[in-house]
Design an enzyme around this catalytic site. Sequence first.
Site, PDB file in Angstrom:
ATOM      1  N   SER A 109       0.863  -1.185   0.000  1.00 19.12           N
ATOM      2  CA  SER A 109       0.000   0.000   0.000  1.00 19.12           C
ATOM      3  C   SER A 109       0.896   1.231   0.000  1.00 19.12           C
ATOM      4  CB  SER A 109      -0.845  -0.011   1.270  1.00 19.12           C
ATOM      5  OG  SER A 109      -1.392   1.268   1.500  1.00 19.12           O
ATOM      6  N   LYS A 142       2.566  -3.894   6.663  1.00 12.00           N
ATOM      7  CA  LYS A 142       2.776  -3.988   5.211  1.00 12.00           C
ATOM      8  C   LYS A 142       4.270  -3.968   4.861  1.00 12.00           C
ATOM      9  CE  LYS A 142      -1.101  -4.508   3.131  1.00 12.00           C
ATOM     10  NZ  LYS A 142      -1.287  -5.686   2.272  1.00 12.00           N
TER      11      LYS A 142
HETATM   12  O1  GFB Z   1      -9.421   7.207   2.132  1.00  9.18           O
HETATM   13  P1  GFB Z   1      -9.068   7.597   3.515  1.00  9.18           P
HETATM   14  O2  GFB Z   1      -9.930   7.062   4.606  1.00  9.18           O
HETATM   15  O3  GFB Z   1      -7.603   7.118   3.845  1.00  9.18           O
HETATM   16  O4  GFB Z   1      -9.065   9.185   3.636  1.00  9.18           O
HETATM   17  P2  GFB Z   1      -6.084   7.625   3.683  1.00  9.18           P
HETATM   18  C1  GFB Z   1      -8.454  10.009   2.690  1.00  9.18           C
HETATM   19  C2  GFB Z   1      -8.758  11.462   2.997  1.00  9.18           C
HETATM   20  O5  GFB Z   1     -10.149  11.712   2.761  1.00  9.18           O
HETATM   21  C3  GFB Z   1      -8.488  11.895   4.434  1.00  9.18           C
HETATM   22  C4  GFB Z   1     -10.699  12.427   3.857  1.00  9.18           C
HETATM   23  O6  GFB Z   1      -7.936  13.203   4.419  1.00  9.18           O
HETATM   24  C5  GFB Z   1      -9.888  11.904   5.053  1.00  9.18           C
HETATM   25  O7  GFB Z   1     -10.028  12.795   6.157  1.00  9.18           O
HETATM   26  N1  GFB Z   1     -12.140  12.173   3.947  1.00  9.18           N
HETATM   27  C6  GFB Z   1     -13.108  13.109   3.729  1.00  9.18           C
HETATM   28  C7  GFB Z   1     -12.760  11.037   4.276  1.00  9.18           C
HETATM   29  N2  GFB Z   1     -14.319  12.609   3.960  1.00  9.18           N
HETATM   30  C8  GFB Z   1     -14.139  11.308   4.287  1.00  9.18           C
HETATM   31  C9  GFB Z   1     -15.041  10.267   4.630  1.00  9.18           C
HETATM   32  O8  GFB Z   1     -16.266  10.422   4.685  1.00  9.18           O
HETATM   33  N3  GFB Z   1     -14.491   9.031   4.891  1.00  9.18           N
HETATM   34  C10 GFB Z   1     -13.142   8.829   4.828  1.00  9.18           C
HETATM   35  N4  GFB Z   1     -12.673   7.588   5.088  1.00  9.18           N
HETATM   36  N5  GFB Z   1     -12.262   9.814   4.555  1.00  9.18           N
HETATM   37  C11 GFB Z   1      -5.752   5.131   4.231  1.00  9.18           C
HETATM   38  C12 GFB Z   1      -4.885   4.445   5.230  1.00  9.18           C
HETATM   39  O9  GFB Z   1      -5.333   6.436   4.341  1.00  9.18           O
HETATM   40  O10 GFB Z   1      -5.560   4.744   2.899  1.00  9.18           O
HETATM   41  C13 GFB Z   1      -4.628   3.043   4.929  1.00  9.18           C
HETATM   42  O11 GFB Z   1      -5.406   4.677   6.509  1.00  9.18           O
HETATM   43  C14 GFB Z   1      -4.392   2.764   3.476  1.00  9.18           C
HETATM   44  O12 GFB Z   1      -3.568   2.593   5.682  1.00  9.18           O
HETATM   45  C15 GFB Z   1      -5.431   3.406   2.632  1.00  9.18           C
HETATM   46  O13 GFB Z   1      -3.118   3.186   3.076  1.00  9.18           O
HETATM   47  C16 GFB Z   1      -5.206   3.210   1.147  1.00  9.18           C
HETATM   48  O14 GFB Z   1      -5.687   7.759   2.251  1.00  9.18           O
HETATM   49  O15 GFB Z   1      -5.826   8.819   4.529  1.00  9.18           O
END
Ligand code: GFB
Length: 314
Positions: A109, A142
């Site tokens: 990842s 990972k």
């Molecule tokens: O996709 P996401 O949860 O993961 O969040 P990461 C990406 C960005 O989108 C962050 C924003 O800045 C979140 O605050 N965001 C905005 C939201 N609205 C939302 C919402 O409703 N839900 C979510 N989930 N996010 C993950 C990692 O990181 O990505 C893992 O924690 C992994 O380890 C994965 O690498 C691919 O991109 O921040």
Amino acid sequence: MIDRTAPTFVTGHRGMVGSALVRRLGAAGFTRILAATRHELDLRDQAAVDRWFDVHQPAYVIHAAGTVGGIHANASRPADFLYDNLLIHATVLHAACRCRVDKLLYLGSSCIYPRDCPQPIREQYLLTGPLEKTNEAYAIAKIAGLKSCEAYRRQYGCNFISAMPTNLYGPNDNFDLTSSHVLPALMRKFHDAAADGAAEVAVWGTGAPRREFLHVDDLADACLFLMDHSDQEETINVGAGEDIAIADLARLIRDVVCPAAHIVFDPSMPDGTPRKLLDVSRLHALGWRHRIPLREGIESAYQWYRSQLPAAVT
Ligand code: GFB
């Protein structure tokens, strides 16, 4: 090219990545795709995994299984993410070595790279700085898996290769609002807003972070390409080569799903890594490029999401 008639084990075949791999391998003519549900095989149990390999004798393994989730799930369940993923990667790699599989592809990842990496992120930036705190546990597991691939290659001569995908989306994604990634979460929020006649949709954080998104069908295609064409130890980034601010992603999804909705940001939720754009020149040099543009991918993923809903709410 790898042998399309040889038994090929896809771990995590019910997940978004594993199911895309099964579709892609099926379309490419693989006749013996092996899979096991969580109920049939606990990948955290070395003895069970060894037995399964002994019985099924896979020639190839594409290792897509793992405990995964978005920023909130990672930040709130670090022990589960560390424990499950350390074990799952250890058992599968160990069994694959023991059974002398011909080739294994390990999927990592993009969060394995240091939080404040120069952008775009080159493969050689691994372990050059501190990790992002919200997903440190997952990233460490990972990285351990990636380093295990290298170790098995060096000590036992195993043909274990690895790829580092960027943020993914597509059919069979997780749409649960507490554990999902941003793209499916926003798709669901805008869909619900349209259905409920709600005026506002909350987007976590400031909207400023930038992320790169790749459709999972492109990832599956890249995996088959790497199985066919790469035997190299060095990991290979898999991405689209361009990123987008979360605020712009929210607008894009709003335009597709619910153009009337108003976006509000919720700065009480974490932003996470400020930017995560992979340098994909190593993959391009091998001859592979992604095909699905982001808007088109979002439209098709949204169609898939609607197709899964009970008729009354589509
Ligand atoms: O996709 P996401 O949860 O993961 O969040 P990461 C990406 C960005 O989108 C962050 C924003 O800045 C979140 O605050 N965001 C905005 C939201 N609205 C939302 C919402 O409703 N839900 C979510 N989930 N996010 C993950 C990692 O990181 O990505 C893992 O924690 C992994 O380890 C994965 O690498 C691919 O991109 O921040």
